[in-house]
Design a protein around this motif. Structure first.
Motif, mmCIF file in Angstrom:
data_model
loop_
_atom_site.group_PDB
_atom_site.id
_atom_site.type_symbol
_atom_site.label_atom_id
_atom_site.label_comp_id
_atom_site.label_asym_id
_atom_site.label_seq_id
_atom_site.Cartn_x
_atom_site.Cartn_y
_atom_site.Cartn_z
ATOM 1 N N SER A 132 0.556 -1.144 -0.009
ATOM 2 C CA SER A 132 0.275 0.335 -0.186
ATOM 3 C C SER A 132 0.714 1.250 0.048
ATOM 4 O O SER A 132 0.374 2.582 -0.119
ATOM 5 C CB SER A 132 -0.742 0.069 1.047
ATOM 6 N N LYS A 133 2.491 1.273 0.428
ATOM 7 C CA LYS A 133 2.574 2.233 0.959
ATOM 8 C C LYS A 133 4.142 2.736 -0.119
ATOM 9 O O LYS A 133 4.495 3.340 -0.167
ATOM 10 C CB LYS A 133 3.628 2.857 2.427
ATOM 11 N N ILE A 134 4.685 1.253 0.252
ATOM 12 C CA ILE A 134 6.148 1.367 -0.429
ATOM 13 C C ILE A 134 6.510 0.838 -2.151
ATOM 14 O O ILE A 134 7.041 1.667 -2.122
ATOM 15 C CB ILE A 134 7.157 -0.206 0.386
ATOM 16 N N LEU A 135 5.718 0.081 -2.212
ATOM 17 C CA LEU A 135 6.145 -0.759 -3.565
ATOM 18 C C LEU A 135 4.679 0.390 -4.865
ATOM 19 O O LEU A 135 6.055 0.704 -5.743
ATOM 20 C CB LEU A 135 5.338 -1.910 -4.213
ATOM 21 N N PRO A 136 3.578 1.013 -4.699
ATOM 22 C CA PRO A 136 3.547 2.504 -5.155
ATOM 23 C C PRO A 136 4.952 3.160 -5.940
ATOM 24 O O PRO A 136 4.269 4.033 -6.754
ATOM 25 C CB PRO A 136 1.822 2.805 -4.336
ATOM 26 N N LEU A 137 4.764 3.930 -4.819
ATOM 27 C CA LEU A 137 6.411 4.942 -4.814
ATOM 28 C C LEU A 137 7.494 4.118 -5.920
ATOM 29 O O LEU A 137 8.283 4.678 -6.208
ATOM 30 C CB LEU A 137 6.768 5.249 -3.443
ATOM 31 N N LEU A 138 7.956 3.012 -5.480
ATOM 32 C CA LEU A 138 8.803 2.784 -5.189
ATOM 33 C C LEU A 138 9.161 1.671 -6.296
ATOM 34 O O LEU A 138 11.064 1.523 -7.154
ATOM 35 C CB LEU A 138 10.450 2.934 -4.142
ATOM 36 N N GLY A 139 8.109 0.837 -6.870
ATOM 37 C CA GLY A 139 8.099 -0.617 -7.095
ATOM 38 C C GLY A 139 8.924 -0.724 -8.288
ATOM 39 O O GLY A 139 9.694 -1.743 -9.203
ATOM 40 N N SER A 140 7.987 0.472 -9.329
ATOM 41 C CA SER A 140 8.361 0.301 -10.710
ATOM 42 C C SER A 140 10.429 1.273 -11.549
ATOM 43 O O SER A 140 10.225 0.812 -12.422
ATOM 44 C CB SER A 140 8.196 1.089 -11.145
ATOM 45 N N TYR A 141 10.846 1.464 -10.237
ATOM 46 C CA TYR A 141 12.604 2.027 -10.494
ATOM 47 C C TYR A 141 13.154 1.037 -10.951
ATOM 48 O O TYR A 141 13.161 -0.067 -9.993
ATOM 49 C CB TYR A 141 12.518 3.127 -9.469
ATOM 50 N N ARG A 142 13.890 0.910 -12.238
ATOM 51 C CA ARG A 142 15.321 0.289 -12.005
ATOM 52 C C ARG A 142 16.054 0.585 -10.489
ATOM 53 O O ARG A 142 15.683 1.668 -10.927
ATOM 54 C CB ARG A 142 16.153 0.331 -13.194
ATOM 55 N N VAL A 143 16.412 -1.085 -9.899
ATOM 56 C CA VAL A 143 16.814 -0.748 -8.701
ATOM 57 C C VAL A 143 18.424 0.096 -8.608
ATOM 58 O O VAL A 143 19.170 0.548 -8.053
ATOM 59 C CB VAL A 143 16.906 -2.153 -8.010
ATOM 60 N N ASP A 144 19.113 0.227 -9.914
ATOM 61 C CA ASP A 144 20.090 0.342 -10.155
ATOM 62 C C ASP A 144 20.226 2.015 -10.664
ATOM 63 O O ASP A 144 21.277 3.116 -10.700
ATOM 64 C CB ASP A 144 21.077 -0.288 -10.690
ATOM 65 N N LYS A 145 18.657 2.204 -10.969
ATOM 66 C CA LYS A 145 18.796 3.653 -10.757
ATOM 67 C C LYS A 145 17.797 4.969 -10.283
ATOM 68 O O LYS A 145 17.630 6.182 -10.152
ATOM 69 C CB LYS A 145 17.585 4.173 -12.351
ATOM 70 N N ILE A 146 18.145 4.133 -8.721
ATOM 71 C CA ILE A 146 16.908 4.689 -7.918
ATOM 72 C C ILE A 146 18.216 5.771 -7.370
ATOM 73 O O ILE A 146 19.317 5.147 -6.563
ATOM 74 C CB ILE A 146 16.742 3.574 -6.966
ATOM 75 N N THR A 147 17.683 6.869 -6.827
ATOM 76 C CA THR A 147 19.671 8.393 -6.746
ATOM 77 C C THR A 147 18.418 8.066 -4.768
ATOM 78 O O THR A 147 17.477 7.984 -4.542
ATOM 79 C CB THR A 147 19.040 9.149 -7.211
ATOM 80 N N LEU A 148 19.289 8.761 -4.300
ATOM 81 C CA LEU A 148 18.896 9.591 -2.778
ATOM 82 C C LEU A 148 18.152 10.805 -3.200
ATOM 83 O O LEU A 148 16.851 10.748 -2.106
ATOM 84 C CB LEU A 148 20.131 11.137 -2.425
#
Length: 379
Positions: free
Chosen positions: A98-114
């Motif tokens: 409900s909270k974490i995957l909707p914001l981050l789930g679709s990002y490529r893990v190696d492209k997630i920045t600070l």
């Protein structure tokens, strides 16, 4: 051998390298493995030699099918389920979905920045200020798992700035002795079932989940004792279950006052009369003490609804939480002269420091008596 280079940042001086790892079968491009953050050149060299060996003999593998944050989560959650109780797993899984995957789930893990991580933290803080830190902890675990899988070199969640939590309510979360009497008098006029439940919470100090999991086999009317052997929880399918308490100290036997036990016994008779009309065996020891109309386990939300109905009849009473009845029991025990050890045992705390941290506050009356003792001592 790849070249090891020195670099500096705000945290100090470190070493890094970039190693050629062959041609990517899917893209046809050259592949490189980067490593950084080594405190000494010797550490960097040791890691470099190990990687060169793994690449040369084909044992080095970077799973190409795992690309997004959700991909890593799907791999991690399987292992996580084996390490926690079903109720805890259900809560954490729900937080992710409900909270974490909707914001981050679709990002490529190696492209997630600070910046992406910080934006997520800020969003969680706005929507769930009291529990956003738990979301940060578990999102961090996913990227840390990605780092261990060697999908990323560093975990940007470890560098986020966490907003300062808002101060909790300062209102006391317990009834005084007089307030408790007034509240119970109101409830008794509304419903005997409601009265029994709130009387039991206030006079036993048990947790709401422990009370809702009670069956008649747990209650010994001859010796006036109640055995706490179960609690209410939620399975990973979202169903109410009755597991054993988390700690050994939570499993305990409570000595009860005669009047409360008599009230409970009268409730048993009333409940049995109703159940027999419904064709249910009321003499079964596994029969729950408190149930809904379908004779299934009740929820804490129902008890809260009962409280709201009663408290609306007297706006001078503080609006405590349901857990506040446990605080009430401990506070009144303290006022009556019970020791911290006695309170710890009765409440089922594994560590006496928990008791001291939560319940060793002074009641209004004791605060006045304390200053009088000081004045009297000085003469």
């Amino acid at each position: 051998m790849a070249k090891i280079t020195e670099y500096s940042n705000s945290k100090g001086t470190f070493y890094r390298f970039r190693l050629y790892a062959g041609i990517d079968d899917q893209t046809g491009k050259k592949k490189y493995v980067k490593r950084s953050g080594f405190k000494t050149k010797a550490e960097a060299k040791k890691s470099l030699v190990k990687l060169e060996y793994e690449i040369s003999n084909g044992s080095y593998f970077r799973p190409t099918e795992i690309q997004t944050f959700k991909d890593v989560y799907d791999l991690w959650i399987v292992q996580f389920e084996l390490t926690v109780k079903p109720s805890s797993f259900h809560v954490i899984k729900s937080d992710f979905e409900s909270k974490i995957l909707p914001l981050l789930g679709s990002y490529r893990v190696d492209k997630i920045t600070l910046a992406i991580c910080q934006k997520a933290v800020n969003e969680w803080y706005k929507s769930r200020p009291s529990s956003f830190q738990r979301l940060v902890i578990y999102a961090t675990k996913i990227l840390e798992y990605a780092r261990k899988l060697e999908l990323i070199d560093r975990n940007p969640f470890k560098d986020v700035t966490k907003p300062r939590r808002k101060k909790k309510r300062t209102d006391r979360n317990y009834f005084s002795a007089d307030e408790l009497k007034r509240f119970l008098a109101i409830v008794q006029k509304n419903s005997y079932k409601h009265y029994v439940a709130f009387r039991l919470l206030a006079y036993s100090g048990m947790r709401i989940g422990e009370m809702l999991a009670l069956n008649w086999g747990d209650i010994d009317f001859k010796s006036n004792k109640i055995s706490i052997t179960k609690t209410q929880s939620v399975s990973d399918q979202g169903l109410l279950i009755q597991p054993t308490p988390k700690t050994a100290t939570s499993r305990r036997v409570l000595d009860m006052d005669v009047e409360t036990m008599q009230i409970l016994e009268r409730w048993k008779v009333k409940q049995a009369s109703y159940l027999l009309k419904c064709g249910i065996n009321a003499m079964d020891k596994s029969q729950l003490v408190f149930t809904g109309r379908d004779n299934k386990m009740m929820t804490a939300q129902t008890i809260r609804y009962w409280f709201d109905i009663a408290i609306a009849r007297d706006d001078t009473l503080p609006r405590i939480t349901i857990h506040g009845f446990r605080h009430t029991h401990a506070t009144l025990l303290l006022a009556a002269g019970a020791s911290a050890k006695e309170i710890q045992t009765r409440l089922g705390h594994g560590n006496i420091q928990t008791t001291l941290d939560i319940y060793m506050h002074l009641t209004d009356k004791e605060q006045k008596e304390t200053v009088q003792k000081f004045v009297h001592y000085l003469g």
